[in-house]
Scaffold this motif. Structure first.
Motif, PDB file in Angstrom:
ATOM      1  N   ALA A 115       0.957  -1.130   0.123  1.00 44.88           N
ATOM      2  CA  ALA A 115       0.040  -0.049  -0.039  1.00 44.88           C
ATOM      3  C   ALA A 115       0.928   1.079  -0.005  1.00 44.88           C
ATOM      4  O   ALA A 115       1.966   1.235   0.764  1.00 44.88           O
ATOM      5  CB  ALA A 115      -1.001   0.135   1.307  1.00 44.88           C
ATOM      6  N   THR A 138      -1.827  -1.037  -4.023  1.00 44.84           N
ATOM      7  CA  THR A 138      -2.949  -0.283  -3.428  1.00 44.84           C
ATOM      8  C   THR A 138      -2.639   1.174  -3.222  1.00 44.84           C
ATOM      9  O   THR A 138      -1.679   1.215  -2.275  1.00 44.84           O
ATOM     10  CB  THR A 138      -3.628  -0.762  -2.620  1.00 44.84           C
ATOM     11  N   LEU A 173      -8.746   1.343   2.509  1.00 43.06           N
ATOM     12  CA  LEU A 173      -8.423  -0.052   2.330  1.00 43.06           C
ATOM     13  C   LEU A 173      -9.199  -1.256   2.504  1.00 43.06           C
ATOM     14  O   LEU A 173      -9.580  -1.428   3.572  1.00 43.06           O
ATOM     15  CB  LEU A 173      -6.917  -0.216   3.077  1.00 43.06           C
TER      16      LEU A 173
END
Ligand code: GLN
Length: 277
Positions: A115, A138, A173
């Motif tokens: 992430a 992400t 998330l």
């Protein structure tokens, strides 16, 4: 006027306005000509047509008001990727390539999940994704305008292994099983004189400072990252040159292990990492 003459004149006009008058003039002229800087060095005697000259003067006038070169041309290179940038995004800095370099060095080349929090123009996520197409990345940002730029950059570069999600830090998330979390959060103290000087004045304040001592976002990220990381997962953040000890303590207080710091090419402490136990 030819290239050499125009550059000489512009560089004189930019002296005192910019720390890099010659380079700025070259980038702006190359942009007006829609050529590379190499073209300028190869053809110094090339005559500039009137339309191009007008376009260049328009760019130059903006630079003289202090507007950063990247916002005038609408682009900046990061990790050899040409990225679109607007005043909705921070202009990617060369020192941030340190984070990319260390992430590539330390993380396995397998199908891991990473992430990137507060991705801005997408610089970090895009650099990692371009080097490791097998990684699942992400990228989050609370600014819809910044995220639109990041998405567009991915599209232009043909990068498909990043999922872009709108929201602050961890909020958007979908799951918590990351092998690594990386971030270049806002870290400048809100009373830092640097904020009211030079190019920084044109950048989004929310990308530069999170208020107070500049550690608010770094504290938030270090504190909340633990449950989002797999055991042994890596947290890596960029920070200010004078925040090394504070960030070390923040990582320590939140239970990270093997905390390590890195200095950038300018010799400033710039990056801290730790592992979730
Ligand atoms: N390195 C930037 C500067 O000093 C700050 C970027 C950030 O706050 N993340 O201008």
């Amino acid at each position: 006027m030819n290239i050499q003459q125009i550059l000489r004149q512009a560089s004189t006009q930019l002296t005192g306005v910019s720390d890099s008058p010659q380079l700025d003039a070259e980038i702006l002229l190359a942009h007006a000509l829609q050529k590379s800087r190499t073209f300028l060095f190869t053809w110094p005697q090339h005559e500039i047509d009137e339309t191009t000259q007008k376009q260049f003067e328009h760019y130059l006038a903006q630079r003289i008001t202090g507007k950063p070169v990247a916002y005038i041309t609408g682009e900046r290179e990061f990790w050899s990727l040409k990225l679109q940038v607007t005043t909705d995004t921070l202009i990617p800095r060369p020192e941030t390539e340190l984070l990319v370099e260390q992430a590539l060095r330390l993380l396995p080349g397998t199908e891991i999940r990473i992430a990137d929090l507060g991705t801005g123009s997408g610089a970090i996520a895009l650099a990692l994704a371009s080097e490791r197409p097998q990684w699942h990345i992400t990228a989050t940002d609370k600014s819809a305008a910044a995220l639109a730029i990041a998405r567009n950059n991915a599209l232009n570069l043909g990068i498909t292994n990043i999922e872009f999600l709108l929201g602050e830090w961890f909020k958007p998330l979908p799951q918590k099983q990351f092998h690594a979390i990386v971030s270049n959060p806002p870290y400048i103290a809100d009373d830092d004189a640097h904020l009211s000087q030079g190019d920084v004045r044109f950048e989004p304040v929310s990308a530069l400072t999170s208020g107070g001592d500049g550690l608010t976002a770094l504290r938030h990220i270090a504190h909340h990252a633990r449950p989002y990381l797999l055991a042994g997962g890596l947290l890596m953040v960029e920070h200010g040159y004078n925040q090394m000890q504070s960030v070390y303590k923040i990582f320590q207080d939140n239970g990270y292990t093997n905390i390590t710091m890195f200095t950038d090419l300018g010799g400033n402490p710039r990056l801290t990492l730790g592992y979730s136990p």
